[in-house]
Design a protein around this motif. Structure first.
Motif, PDB file in Angstrom:
ATOM      1  N   MET A   1       0.849  -1.185   0.000  1.00  0.00           N
ATOM      2  CA  MET A   1       0.000   0.000   0.000  1.00  0.00           C
ATOM      3  C   MET A   1       0.888   1.239   0.000  1.00  0.00           C
ATOM      4  O   MET A   1       1.869   1.301   0.723  1.00  0.00           O
ATOM      5  CB  MET A   1      -0.873  -0.043   1.256  1.00  0.00           C
ATOM      6  N   SER A   2       0.552   2.208  -0.798  1.00  0.00           N
ATOM      7  CA  SER A   2       1.367   3.416  -0.821  1.00  0.00           C
ATOM      8  C   SER A   2       0.965   4.350   0.322  1.00  0.00           C
ATOM      9  O   SER A   2      -0.071   4.167   0.956  1.00  0.00           O
ATOM     10  CB  SER A   2       1.244   4.123  -2.171  1.00  0.00           C
ATOM     11  N   ALA A   3       1.812   5.338   0.569  1.00  0.00           N
ATOM     12  CA  ALA A   3       1.548   6.300   1.637  1.00  0.00           C
ATOM     13  C   ALA A   3       0.237   7.037   1.346  1.00  0.00           C
ATOM     14  O   ALA A   3      -0.080   7.346   0.204  1.00  0.00           O
ATOM     15  CB  ALA A   3       2.703   7.278   1.758  1.00  0.00           C
ATOM     16  N   ILE A   4      -0.495   7.315   2.395  1.00  0.00           N
ATOM     17  CA  ILE A   4      -1.802   7.975   2.283  1.00  0.00           C
ATOM     18  C   ILE A   4      -1.597   9.482   2.222  1.00  0.00           C
ATOM     19  O   ILE A   4      -0.938  10.061   3.092  1.00  0.00           O
ATOM     20  CB  ILE A   4      -2.688   7.612   3.494  1.00  0.00           C
ATOM     21  N   ASN A   5      -2.141  10.123   1.190  1.00  0.00           N
ATOM     22  CA  ASN A   5      -2.101  11.578   1.091  1.00  0.00           C
ATOM     23  C   ASN A   5      -3.161  12.167   2.014  1.00  0.00           C
ATOM     24  O   ASN A   5      -4.345  11.877   1.856  1.00  0.00           O
ATOM     25  CB  ASN A   5      -2.358  12.032  -0.347  1.00  0.00           C
ATOM     26  N   LEU A   6      -2.720  12.982   2.955  1.00  0.00           N
ATOM     27  CA  LEU A   6      -3.645  13.552   3.931  1.00  0.00           C
ATOM     28  C   LEU A   6      -4.074  14.958   3.546  1.00  0.00           C
ATOM     29  O   LEU A   6      -3.302  15.715   2.961  1.00  0.00           O
ATOM     30  CB  LEU A   6      -2.975  13.611   5.312  1.00  0.00           C
ATOM     31  N   THR A   7      -5.304  15.281   3.919  1.00  0.00           N
ATOM     32  CA  THR A   7      -5.830  16.639   3.811  1.00  0.00           C
ATOM     33  C   THR A   7      -6.350  17.017   5.188  1.00  0.00           C
ATOM     34  O   THR A   7      -6.453  16.169   6.076  1.00  0.00           O
ATOM     35  CB  THR A   7      -6.991  16.716   2.802  1.00  0.00           C
ATOM     36  N   LYS A   8      -6.711  18.294   5.357  1.00  0.00           N
ATOM     37  CA  LYS A   8      -7.250  18.688   6.668  1.00  0.00           C
ATOM     38  C   LYS A   8      -8.563  17.957   6.956  1.00  0.00           C
ATOM     39  O   LYS A   8      -8.915  17.740   8.103  1.00  0.00           O
ATOM     40  CB  LYS A   8      -7.402  20.206   6.778  1.00  0.00           C
ATOM     41  N   GLU A   9      -9.252  17.519   5.902  1.00  0.00           N
ATOM     42  CA  GLU A   9     -10.501  16.784   6.092  1.00  0.00           C
ATOM     43  C   GLU A   9     -10.266  15.345   6.555  1.00  0.00           C
ATOM     44  O   GLU A   9     -11.108  14.765   7.237  1.00  0.00           O
ATOM     45  CB  GLU A   9     -11.327  16.774   4.798  1.00  0.00           C
ATOM     46  N   THR A  10      -9.148  14.743   6.158  1.00  0.00           N
ATOM     47  CA  THR A  10      -8.898  13.335   6.485  1.00  0.00           C
ATOM     48  C   THR A  10      -7.892  13.133   7.616  1.00  0.00           C
ATOM     49  O   THR A  10      -7.755  12.019   8.121  1.00  0.00           O
ATOM     50  CB  THR A  10      -8.377  12.580   5.244  1.00  0.00           C
ATOM     51  N   PHE A  11      -7.183  14.183   8.025  1.00  0.00           N
ATOM     52  CA  PHE A  11      -6.101  14.041   8.994  1.00  0.00           C
ATOM     53  C   PHE A  11      -6.559  13.421  10.318  1.00  0.00           C
ATOM     54  O   PHE A  11      -5.964  12.455  10.791  1.00  0.00           O
ATOM     55  CB  PHE A  11      -5.436  15.399   9.259  1.00  0.00           C
ATOM     56  N   ASP A  12      -7.606  13.972  10.913  1.00  0.00           N
ATOM     57  CA  ASP A  12      -8.044  13.472  12.230  1.00  0.00           C
ATOM     58  C   ASP A  12      -8.412  11.998  12.172  1.00  0.00           C
ATOM     59  O   ASP A  12      -8.001  11.214  13.029  1.00  0.00           O
ATOM     60  CB  ASP A  12      -9.218  14.290  12.770  1.00  0.00           C
ATOM     61  N   GLN A  13      -9.161  11.607  11.154  1.00  0.00           N
ATOM     62  CA  GLN A  13      -9.587  10.213  11.039  1.00  0.00           C
ATOM     63  C   GLN A  13      -8.402   9.285  10.807  1.00  0.00           C
ATOM     64  O   GLN A  13      -8.275   8.251  11.454  1.00  0.00           O
ATOM     65  CB  GLN A  13     -10.611  10.059   9.907  1.00  0.00           C
ATOM     66  N   GLU A  14      -7.525   9.639   9.878  1.00  0.00           N
ATOM     67  CA  GLU A  14      -6.408   8.758   9.511  1.00  0.00           C
ATOM     68  C   GLU A  14      -5.290   8.734  10.553  1.00  0.00           C
ATOM     69  O   GLU A  14      -4.636   7.709  10.733  1.00  0.00           O
ATOM     70  CB  GLU A  14      -5.815   9.179   8.155  1.00  0.00           C
ATOM     71  N   VAL A  15      -5.066   9.857  11.232  1.00  0.00           N
ATOM     72  CA  VAL A  15      -3.916   9.962  12.140  1.00  0.00           C
ATOM     73  C   VAL A  15      -4.338   9.938  13.605  1.00  0.00           C
ATOM     74  O   VAL A  15      -3.940   9.055  14.367  1.00  0.00           O
ATOM     75  CB  VAL A  15      -3.087  11.235  11.842  1.00  0.00           C
ATOM     76  N   LEU A  16      -5.137  10.897  14.009  1.00  0.00           N
ATOM     77  CA  LEU A  16      -5.472  11.031  15.428  1.00  0.00           C
ATOM     78  C   LEU A  16      -6.354   9.903  15.937  1.00  0.00           C
ATOM     79  O   LEU A  16      -6.269   9.527  17.107  1.00  0.00           O
ATOM     80  CB  LEU A  16      -6.134  12.392  15.689  1.00  0.00           C
ATOM     81  N   ASN A  17      -7.197   9.341  15.068  1.00  0.00           N
ATOM     82  CA  ASN A  17      -8.093   8.261  15.487  1.00  0.00           C
ATOM     83  C   ASN A  17      -7.571   6.874  15.090  1.00  0.00           C
ATOM     84  O   ASN A  17      -8.301   5.891  15.204  1.00  0.00           O
ATOM     85  CB  ASN A  17      -9.485   8.475  14.881  1.00  0.00           C
ATOM     86  N   SER A  18      -6.319   6.804  14.655  1.00  0.00           N
ATOM     87  CA  SER A  18      -5.750   5.525  14.213  1.00  0.00           C
ATOM     88  C   SER A  18      -5.488   4.614  15.404  1.00  0.00           C
ATOM     89  O   SER A  18      -5.063   5.066  16.469  1.00  0.00           O
ATOM     90  CB  SER A  18      -4.436   5.760  13.467  1.00  0.00           C
ATOM     91  N   ASP A  19      -5.739   3.314  15.212  1.00  0.00           N
ATOM     92  CA  ASP A  19      -5.482   2.347  16.279  1.00  0.00           C
ATOM     93  C   ASP A  19      -4.050   1.822  16.228  1.00  0.00           C
ATOM     94  O   ASP A  19      -3.662   0.992  17.040  1.00  0.00           O
ATOM     95  CB  ASP A  19      -6.479   1.188  16.220  1.00  0.00           C
ATOM     96  N   LYS A  20      -3.241   2.308  15.270  1.00  0.00           N
ATOM     97  CA  LYS A  20      -1.830   1.931  15.235  1.00  0.00           C
ATOM     98  C   LYS A  20      -0.987   3.190  15.045  1.00  0.00           C
ATOM     99  O   LYS A  20      -1.512   4.240  14.666  1.00  0.00           O
ATOM    100  CB  LYS A  20      -1.554   0.898  14.161  1.00  0.00           C
ATOM    101  N   PRO A  21       0.315   3.107  15.310  1.00  0.00           N
ATOM    102  CA  PRO A  21       1.179   4.283  15.126  1.00  0.00           C
ATOM    103  C   PRO A  21       1.125   4.781  13.688  1.00  0.00           C
ATOM    104  O   PRO A  21       0.924   3.996  12.757  1.00  0.00           O
ATOM    105  CB  PRO A  21       2.571   3.755  15.468  1.00  0.00           C
ATOM    106  N   VAL A  22       1.328   6.101  13.528  1.00  0.00           N
ATOM    107  CA  VAL A  22       1.268   6.718  12.205  1.00  0.00           C
ATOM    108  C   VAL A  22       2.524   7.557  11.990  1.00  0.00           C
ATOM    109  O   VAL A  22       2.870   8.394  12.814  1.00  0.00           O
ATOM    110  CB  VAL A  22       0.025   7.625  12.062  1.00  0.00           C
ATOM    111  N   LEU A  23       3.197   7.321  10.859  1.00  0.00           N
ATOM    112  CA  LEU A  23       4.320   8.145  10.429  1.00  0.00           C
ATOM    113  C   LEU A  23       3.772   9.151   9.430  1.00  0.00           C
ATOM    114  O   LEU A  23       3.134   8.762   8.447  1.00  0.00           O
ATOM    115  CB  LEU A  23       5.398   7.288   9.768  1.00  0.00           C
ATOM    116  N   VAL A  24       3.998  10.445   9.695  1.00  0.00           N
ATOM    117  CA  VAL A  24       3.526  11.493   8.786  1.00  0.00           C
ATOM    118  C   VAL A  24       4.733  12.262   8.251  1.00  0.00           C
ATOM    119  O   VAL A  24       5.546  12.768   9.029  1.00  0.00           O
ATOM    120  CB  VAL A  24       2.553  12.465   9.486  1.00  0.00           C
ATOM    121  N   ASP A  25       4.825  12.340   6.936  1.00  0.00           N
ATOM    122  CA  ASP A  25       5.883  13.075   6.249  1.00  0.00           C
ATOM    123  C   ASP A  25       5.294  14.384   5.741  1.00  0.00           C
ATOM    124  O   ASP A  25       4.413  14.383   4.882  1.00  0.00           O
ATOM    125  CB  ASP A  25       6.418  12.227   5.082  1.00  0.00           C
TER     126      ASP A  25
END
Length: 102
Positions: A1-25
């Motif tokens: 799976m490739s890295a997920i492109n985040l937007t301000k609309e998806t950031f909270d769901q993908e990062v802050l609410n993630s059940d596993k650690p998240v690396l953000v570049d």
């Protein structure tokens, strides 16, 4: 799976609410060091199953960069349980990024 492109609309769901650690570049297309790190980030996204790998284009998502006080790119941040627990600035090797995730 490739890295997920985040937007301000998806950031909270993908990062802050993630059940596993998240690396953000946090990166930009015109940034030389960012272009050096990007293939490593994509490689990690393919290899790691216990970590979510994401990226934020600071030119397109300036609000997110400001929210996390990103002043220099590339900035790599590790989030666990909704909190930034590790941050590094500048181009890093794959081994250095892996160490951040420990």
């Amino acid at each position: 799976m490739s890295a997920i492109n985040l937007t301000k609309e998806t950031f909270d769901q993908e990062v802050l609410n993630s059940d596993k650690p998240v690396l953000v570049d946090f990166w930009a297309s015109w940034c030389g060091p960012c272009r050096m790190v990007l293939p490593i980030v994509e490689e990690l996204a393919e290899e790691l199953t216990d970590v979510k790998v994401c990226k934020v284009n600071v030119d397109e998502e300036g609000d997110l960069a400001a929210r996390y006080r990103v002043m220099t790119i590339p900035t790599l941040m590790v989030f666990k349980d909704g909190n930034a627990v590790n941050t590094t600035i500048g181009a890093k090797s794959k081994a250095e990024i892996m160490q951040m995730l420990q």
